[in-house]
Design an enzyme around this catalytic site. Structure first.
Site, PDB file in Angstrom:
ATOM      1  N   SER A   2       1.016  -0.903  -0.045  1.00 43.28           N
ATOM      2  CA  SER A   2      -0.262   0.367  -0.019  1.00 43.28           C
ATOM      3  C   SER A   2       1.199   1.231   0.348  1.00 43.28           C
ATOM      4  O   SER A   2       1.683   1.329   0.411  1.00 43.28           O
ATOM      5  CB  SER A   2      -1.198   0.417   1.641  1.00 43.28           C
ATOM      6  N   TYR A  12      -1.453  -0.500  10.696  1.00 39.83           N
ATOM      7  CA  TYR A  12      -1.049  -0.704   9.342  1.00 39.83           C
ATOM      8  C   TYR A  12      -0.728  -0.065   8.419  1.00 39.83           C
ATOM      9  O   TYR A  12      -0.355  -0.641   7.674  1.00 39.83           O
ATOM     10  CB  TYR A  12      -2.869   0.208   8.691  1.00 39.83           C
TER      11      TYR A  12
END
Length: 254
Positions: free
Chosen positions: A150, A163
């Site tokens: 990501s 995250y």
């Protein structure tokens, strides 16, 4: 769309009952690959996807399991290799934000140790477990791995700093694993930014999203199909690319 004849090739895709994972499965079967489709046991979408693709004449099978559980991973990877007789590709797509709303960077109470443990186990250790289990099969087939990281791991912002840290680790591990698996197996990653239709439970403010997209050169959020196209290329093509993370952010906002 690019294409390739993948007749006889077998892929294992984690978290593949929806979003990017499902888009990858659909690109692979459209090019005649056989696909082991993984998602959590009990997810009704897994059975629905397998039934739909099987009815369409594609060679797919469900291999439910949780990448957070070592025994599940060993069982599902080996079962898939036994079922199809080989394993050429691994797509480490399964992941979780662990939250239904973004968490401010200073909210340590919500980002407690249980939260850390969940995200690290799924997003960081999960891909390791899958790679470890699949490694002998992938090396024999001289295959390829794609990790779904990501742009959060590159400091673009995220649902939480936890995250982001797990995705930063996955980006680093992609480079490390390219050395571990070479020369037989190529290991790369993509770093998606906004995903329109990801199926995840974390939702961002629509107004903020619209303002962000308005600044992106391509003027839209990425779709699962967009990201699947690059994953497909890294699996079926890209013979001299390994250890790389392809940033997919529509050109980035400034």
């Amino acid at each position: 769309m690019i294409s390739a004849d993948l007749t006889g090739k077998v892929a294992f895709v984690t978290g593949a009952a929806s979003g990017i994972g499902l888009a990858v499965v659909e690109r692979l079967v459209a090019n005649k690959a056989k696909v082991a489709i993984n998602d959590l046991a009990g997810n009704p979408r897994l059975g629905d996807v397998v039934a739909r693709l099987t009815a369409a004449g594609h060679d797919v099978a469900a291999f439910p399991g949780d990448v957070a559980k070592p025994d599940d991973v060993d069982t599902m990877i080996n079962a898939a290799a036994d079922h199809f007789g080989r394993l050429d590709y691994l797509v480490n797509n399964a992941g979780t934000p662990g939250t239904s709303a973004p968490i401010p960077v200073d909210d340590f109470a919500r980002m407690d140790e249980a939260f850390w443990a969940k995200l690290v186990t799924v997003n960081q250790i999960g891909p390791y477990r899958c790679l470890k289990a699949a490694a002998p099969h992938l090396k024999q087939a001289k295959g390829a791995v794609v990790n779904v990281a990501s742009t959060a791991g590159l400091g673009y912002g995220a649902s939480s700093s936890v995250y982001a840290s797990t995705k930063a680790a996955l980006i680093l591990l992609t480079t490390e694993w390219s050395y571990a698996m070479g020369p037989e197996v190529r290991v790369n990653a993509i770093a998606p930014n906004v995903v329109d239709g990801s199926g995840w439970d974390c939702r961002f403010d629509p107004d903020q999203l619209a303002k962000y997209v308005a600044k992106v050169p391509l003027r839209r959020a990425g779709t699962p199909a967009d990201y699947a196209e690059t994953i497909f290329y890294l699996l079926a093509g890209a013979p001299y690319i390994t250890g790389q993370t392809i940033v997919m952010d529509g050109g980035g906002a400034r």
